[in-house]
Design an enzyme around this catalytic site. Sequence first.
Site, short mmCIF file in Angstrom:
data_model
loop_
_atom_site.label_atom_id
_atom_site.label_comp_id
_atom_site.label_asym_id
_atom_site.label_seq_id
_atom_site.Cartn_x
_atom_site.Cartn_y
_atom_site.Cartn_z
N GLY A 19 56.19 -62.48 11.61
CA GLY A 19 56.01 -63.60 10.68
C GLY A 19 54.76 -63.59 9.84
N SER A 20 53.97 -62.52 9.90
CA SER A 20 52.74 -62.50 9.09
C SER A 20 53.08 -62.65 7.61
CB SER A 20 51.95 -61.22 9.33
OG SER A 20 52.75 -60.09 9.08
N CYS A 55 54.90 -49.44 7.33
CA CYS A 55 53.54 -49.09 7.75
C CYS A 55 53.53 -47.64 8.22
CB CYS A 55 53.03 -50.05 8.83
SG CYS A 55 54.06 -50.10 10.30
N ASP A 75 60.56 -55.26 4.71
CA ASP A 75 59.44 -54.63 5.41
C ASP A 75 60.08 -53.94 6.61
OD1 ASP A 75 56.65 -54.13 5.85
OD2 ASP A 75 56.72 -55.59 7.49
#
Lengths: 151, 316
Positions: free
Chosen positions: B123-124, B244, B191
């Site tokens: 949830g960032s 990432c 993401d």
Amino acid sequence: MEIKVLNSKEKHRIIEKLKERFGIKSIPYIIVQSGKERLRIASINLSTDEIKKLSQIANIELIGLYFATLVNDEIRLSIDATHLLKSQINKNILEISEKEKEEWLKGRDLQKGNVERGFVVIRYKEDLLGTGKLSEEKIGNFLPKERRVKD
Amino acid sequence: MYELKPLFEQRMKNLLGDKENYEKFLEIAKSEPPRTIRCNTLKISPEELKSRLEAKGWKIRQPFSEYPEVMIVESVLQPGELGKSIEHVLGYYYVQELSSMMPIIALAPKPGELVLDLCAAPGSKTTQASALMNNQGTIIANDNKLDRIQILASNLERCGCMNVIVIRNDGVQLCERLARLNMKFDKILVDAPCSAEGNIRSNPKTLLMWNIKMIEKLSRMQKKLALSAFQLLKEDGEMVYSTCTHAPEENEAVVDFLVRNFNAKVEKINLPLKCSHGVTNWQNEKFDEQISSACRIYPQDNNTEGFFIAKIKRCE
């Protein structure tokens, strides 16, 4: 998640309770009831019909923010609801000391006698720390486990 | 740091180009990244938060004037101190690595928009998007695992996010179902789950699990996710695809797949970090030239973790 978007009459009833207890006069968002007691508020811009259609094709887990719990005829605000509605809350606010704040954030009840009964918003300086329940000898703590500060 | 596998080493050397750059990468990989937080502007202003944290004796630096919510905690803190402070408990800030803030800065969601965050937990980025939208508009935040959804829900509550609908579904399946409803989005964030090569500073164990087969498998899954999501964009809508990881199979190859199959344009991104261009040649494969507009964030360039970000516009 069972989704019930409150109609204007049901919403009005909730706002009346909030006004009487905490001085909150306006909730300009939709209110969703999940289960018998829990209320959530959402500022989404989907219609009730669109939400319903979405719930038919996807597993909706949550809508918006957990806001309050109905307890018999009373209403208990969540910690985040106290932040959101801070500017409107002007009744039944209880100021606590720094030492009490440390205890409160650990999820502990505050041991102190009270003449009044019912739910109060707990405040430490400018921070609102959720709602407590006054009883004869303590203030009951409802801070959720995941929000408590561990020793 | 764990020993690097020879193939990983060779691939990183190929990506970074020169020996000096690779040496810098190796050097910084041994250290933990700085502690960074993002002020939750739904609850407090950056100025107020900074002054509260400084009153506790913390040294706070705001590295970007145009993004005052981004803060680096320069003091040495006790383990767990960032997560134990009253400001964290009350949702005044979110502990988030600097490079992980970049996908939402690139996406730039606005109040009133309809946004899909396809792989949302923990949830960032959802909370960051909600703050940028000032709780106005709608975010549909999806993840497929219940335990991850619970963490997402907890973070959304703590940050006071009211404009989010949380859904638990397989990402590809959800996109197919949303397409049947003819639901179209202004902005989409994919993401994607990845091999996490960019996280070796904070999670060196990633190196132990690293293998090329996993990258190939992830690449296939990422293409399916990106393809399904892209079809849900409105005309002129924008999608950010991020990971990432450094592996081009999980990054440029996925974006190239979109560009070759749709009328998609890879847009230039203006980020407040030093970025390298997306690669257009990798192991005998040539990607579309547009893909050089994607951003590669290497740890040694900004003292962060590693990230890949591409912004793709749907054209008609």
